[in-house]
Write an enzyme that holds these catalytic residues in place. Sequence first.
Site, PDB file in Angstrom:
ATOM      1  CG  ASP A  92      -1.763   1.282   1.252  1.00 53.75           C
ATOM      2  OD1 ASP A  92      -2.462   1.542   0.247  1.00 53.75           O
ATOM      3  OD2 ASP A  92      -1.677   2.026   2.234  1.00 53.75           O
TER       4      ASP A  92
ATOM      5  NE  ARG B 244      -4.134   5.064  -5.339  1.00 57.54           N
ATOM      6  CZ  ARG B 244      -4.807   5.004  -4.181  1.00 57.54           C
ATOM      7  NH1 ARG B 244      -4.385   4.224  -3.216  1.00 57.54           N
ATOM      8  NH2 ARG B 244      -5.895   5.690  -4.001  1.00 57.54           N
TER       9      ARG B 244
HETATM   10  N1  URA Z   1      -6.723   6.650   2.550  1.00 58.26           N
HETATM   11  C1  URA Z   1      -6.008   5.524   2.315  1.00 58.26           C
HETATM   12  O1  URA Z   1      -5.545   4.868   3.237  1.00 58.26           O
HETATM   13  N2  URA Z   1      -5.821   5.159   1.019  1.00 58.26           N
HETATM   14  C2  URA Z   1      -6.296   5.855  -0.026  1.00 58.26           C
HETATM   15  O2  URA Z   1      -6.092   5.462  -1.147  1.00 58.26           O
HETATM   16  C3  URA Z   1      -7.031   7.018   0.235  1.00 58.26           C
HETATM   17  C4  URA Z   1      -7.234   7.394   1.557  1.00 58.26           C
END
Ligand code: URA
Length: 435
Positions: free
Chosen positions: A161, A168
């Site tokens: 992530d 991103r």
């Molecule tokens: N919060 C998150 O943890 N991820 C995202 O993509 C957007 C907000």
Amino acid sequence: MRAYDLIQKKRDGAALSAGEIAWLVDGFVGGLVPDYQMAAFLMAVYFRGMTPEETAALTWAMVRSGETLDLGPLARDAVDKHSSGGVGDKTSLVLVPLVASAGVPVPKLSGRGLGHTGGTLDKLEAIPGFSTALSEAAFVEQIGRIGCAIAGQSAALVPADARLYALRDVTATVDSVPLIASSIMSKKLAVGSSAILLDVKCGRGAFMKTEADARILAEAMVAIGRAAGRRTAAVISAMDHPLGRAVGNALEVAEAIATLRGEGPQDLEGLCLALGGWMLMLGGRSASPEEGSEELLRRLRSGDALRKFEALIRAQGGDPRVVEDPERLPSAPCRLPVPAPASGVVAGIDAEAIGLAAMQLGAGRARKGEAVDPAVGVVIKRSAGVVVKAREHLATIHARSEEAGLAAARQVAAAFAIAESAPAEVPVIRGVIRW
Ligand code: URA
């Protein structure tokens, strides 16, 4: 398998299999798939979207990229909570001890603020001595002992992530529903509680500007939770105006303490009771969210919730005396009033503008890694719908210097819309999506 083929498949609108998605995520984390191919894939997802099955597969591939938390026997009863973030959103500070005081364990991993929205870790660190860096063992032990803990997420949890989000962030692919939903839910699934409550904000101060978009995101996240066998619900709540009155780290801690004392602003108390009611129901402690909210109101009135917050502060090394004496929290040297430019009714308070003013005072950060000032911020004195006279104080700025305070005062004044008549009242809670 080749990354090229998977990018092309998504670009052309076809759905990828779980195996293909896992291969791509593993390859990206392992260095086999370079950033430029992953960026192209993210852009293809941005335009083509993902099926619920693909989104669930992406979420699990991200979970498997790192370690998961072992809550042990606590996992069965524990209820996790997530807010999509907003201005003045101190609900976690209130909800974690409040729900724990009713016997539902709450394991809460939180983040730091970025841009106009604040972060729970920054707020808690305004309490002298409070540590949000807990080892996994200390985190789980504390939940077993006092029923709750709030800590920063370890880098070992869902490393995919962090890497995907960084990509991103620089490729204009943050605001994609499957990417947001999988990012948030991967972190929730990695924690391992059997129930999850999501507070999805909508409005000017939120990620999702419209209720319709917030609903789409909420449905995507609830679907992931359901497919993973977790009891999951999402409350959609308004974030047009700041939540409560205080925006800024120590100021928000003080407001959370007042709320736990039963003396908080109505909108904040109402939202916490509603969200908490759902958490009690998800945790099997109440038959309905309404019954859960009633139980929590009793916990506020009895002082149980406040005592639980005191226990949480003590357990994490903070000075628990702030609960009885919030003056012990850091305070800013300059306080400046924001006078109303005209008589009328407060028709709106732009949450994003207030959040940006607080950030520029130092309460938040424009870039990751920057330090924040725990003492500064904005306190709203006149909420939406209130009649004001010209020159009456709309807000107070808490600043490090007169110069910074004056700049913020101008921004905050511009964030208030003063009209001739009161706007129609809109409820804070806009809807609930349940499993
Ligand atoms: N919060 C998150 O943890 N991820 C995202 O993509 C957007 C907000």
